[in-house]
Design an enzyme around this catalytic site. Sequence first.
Site, PDB file in Angstrom:
ATOM      1  CG  ASN A   6       5.350  -3.540   4.646  1.00  0.00           C
ATOM      2  OD1 ASN A   6       4.627  -3.055   5.530  1.00  0.00           O
ATOM      3  ND2 ASN A   6       5.611  -2.916   3.517  1.00  0.00           N
ATOM      4  CD1 TRP A   7       2.554  -7.948   8.698  1.00  0.00           C
ATOM      5  CD2 TRP A   7       1.372  -7.350  10.513  1.00  0.00           C
ATOM      6  NE1 TRP A   7       2.759  -8.902   9.662  1.00  0.00           N
ATOM      7  CE2 TRP A   7       2.053  -8.562  10.787  1.00  0.00           C
ATOM      8  CE3 TRP A   7       0.574  -6.785  11.506  1.00  0.00           C
ATOM      9  CZ2 TRP A   7       1.946  -9.215  12.022  1.00  0.00           C
ATOM     10  CZ3 TRP A   7       0.463  -7.425  12.747  1.00  0.00           C
ATOM     11  CH2 TRP A   7       1.144  -8.629  12.987  1.00  0.00           C
ATOM     12  CE  LYS A   8       3.009  -3.919   1.031  1.00  0.00           C
ATOM     13  NZ  LYS A   8       2.983  -3.990  -0.418  1.00  0.00           N
ATOM     14  CG  HIS A  90       7.020   0.142   0.891  1.00  0.00           C
ATOM     15  ND1 HIS A  90       6.050   0.266  -0.071  1.00  0.00           N
ATOM     16  CD2 HIS A  90       7.256  -1.185   1.035  1.00  0.00           C
ATOM     17  CE1 HIS A  90       5.713  -0.950  -0.489  1.00  0.00           C
ATOM     18  NE2 HIS A  90       6.421  -1.842   0.169  1.00  0.00           N
ATOM     19  CD  GLU A  92       2.576  -0.457  -0.967  1.00  0.00           C
ATOM     20  OE1 GLU A  92       2.471  -0.437   0.274  1.00  0.00           O
ATOM     21  OE2 GLU A  92       2.555  -1.521  -1.641  1.00  0.00           O
ATOM     22  CD  GLU A 160       9.588  -4.171  -0.961  1.00  0.00           C
ATOM     23  OE1 GLU A 160       9.247  -5.229  -0.445  1.00  0.00           O
ATOM     24  OE2 GLU A 160       8.942  -3.118  -0.847  1.00  0.00           O
ATOM     25  N   GLY A 166       2.612  -6.800  -4.954  1.00  0.00           N
ATOM     26  CA  GLY A 166       1.165  -7.020  -4.912  1.00  0.00           C
ATOM     27  C   GLY A 166       0.577  -7.440  -6.246  1.00  0.00           C
ATOM     28  CB  SER A 196       4.813 -11.384  -5.875  1.00  0.00           C
ATOM     29  OG  SER A 196       3.938 -10.337  -6.242  1.00  0.00           O
ATOM     30  N   GLY A 217       5.021  -8.800   1.706  1.00  0.00           N
ATOM     31  CA  GLY A 217       3.790  -8.050   1.947  1.00  0.00           C
ATOM     32  C   GLY A 217       2.624  -9.004   2.147  1.00  0.00           C
ATOM     33  N   GLY A 218       1.813  -9.177   1.104  1.00  0.00           N
ATOM     34  CA  GLY A 218       0.571  -9.955   1.188  1.00  0.00           C
ATOM     35  C   GLY A 218       0.709 -11.308   1.871  1.00  0.00           C
TER      36      GLY A 218
HETATM   37  P1  13P Z   1       3.841  -8.149  -1.782  1.00  0.00           P
HETATM   38  O1  13P Z   1       4.603  -9.258  -1.107  1.00  0.00           O
HETATM   39  O2  13P Z   1       2.387  -8.111  -1.405  1.00  0.00           O
HETATM   40  O3  13P Z   1       4.069  -8.141  -3.259  1.00  0.00           O
HETATM   41  O4  13P Z   1       4.436  -6.777  -1.221  1.00  0.00           O
HETATM   42  C1  13P Z   1       5.808  -6.587  -1.217  1.00  0.00           C
HETATM   43  C2  13P Z   1       6.096  -5.390  -0.397  1.00  0.00           C
HETATM   44  O5  13P Z   1       5.774  -4.287  -0.773  1.00  0.00           O
HETATM   45  C3  13P Z   1       6.756  -5.579   0.894  1.00  0.00           C
HETATM   46  O6  13P Z   1       7.174  -4.367   1.421  1.00  0.00           O
END
Ligand code: 13P
Length: 236
Positions: A6-8, A90, A92, A160, A166, A196, A217-218
């Site tokens: 997930n590149w956000k 998600h 967020e 999640e 993050g 993470s 994510g990251g």
């Molecule tokens: P991180 O891997 O950056 O913690 O993010 C997880 C995430 O929200 C994937 O959708």
Amino acid sequence: MLIAGNWKMFKGPEETREFCRRLRTADLGTADVVVSPPYVSLAEAVQGLAGTEIAVAAQSVHWAANGAFTGEISAQMLLELGVSGAIVGHSERRQYFGETDESVVRRTVAALERGLRVIACVGETETEREAGETEAVLKRQVGALADVVGAADGLVIAYEPVWAIGTGKTATPQMAQEAHEIVKMTLDLAVLYGGSVKAENARDLAAQPDVDGALVGGASLDVESFIAICREATAL
Ligand code: 13P
């Protein structure tokens, strides 16, 4: 083992092109791989990964086909681009954009009906975990989907925990396993872990019996790191 990146709100079309050029020739172990770029980079990803098994998913999708919904995108539009799935709900989006269990269900139903695959996200906040409410929160969030959608083909759940996103704080493999068991009691589907995930912890998380993949994510933004996660998660 499904590994989704997930590149956000990262990577425009140019960076997407570079990423896909490398990813398409990489050894990804036996992972089923999905990348989820921002809307403006979806077409580039579809073109850049054409002819591979790697799928492209959007980060959300609206329930209507068309309409006066400024800022939204429909399943039909995504399908027209060659996108095959979408992340929905998600944390967020729940936290910053008013997404609710109800809107998550509406988006999921419409996307599945039109033939998109869906990764629906659930997870407790730190306050909820500390208050001992993790199980209740998961049952409520997953229950909303179970009531309307059920264990539909094309639907996957991503657990999640919000406190692990993050933050560098990963749920222990045991915590992930326990949460996934709760999710599966409510809805018997594949469950990805997110929060993470990185190459260093992917193998231990993936070794849990009810961890069916990862939503990253990251650590999915760097192509070599993403490739390493795909290999680690399928190394056993
Ligand atoms: P991180 O891997 O950056 O913690 O993010 C997880 C995430 O929200 C994937 O959708």
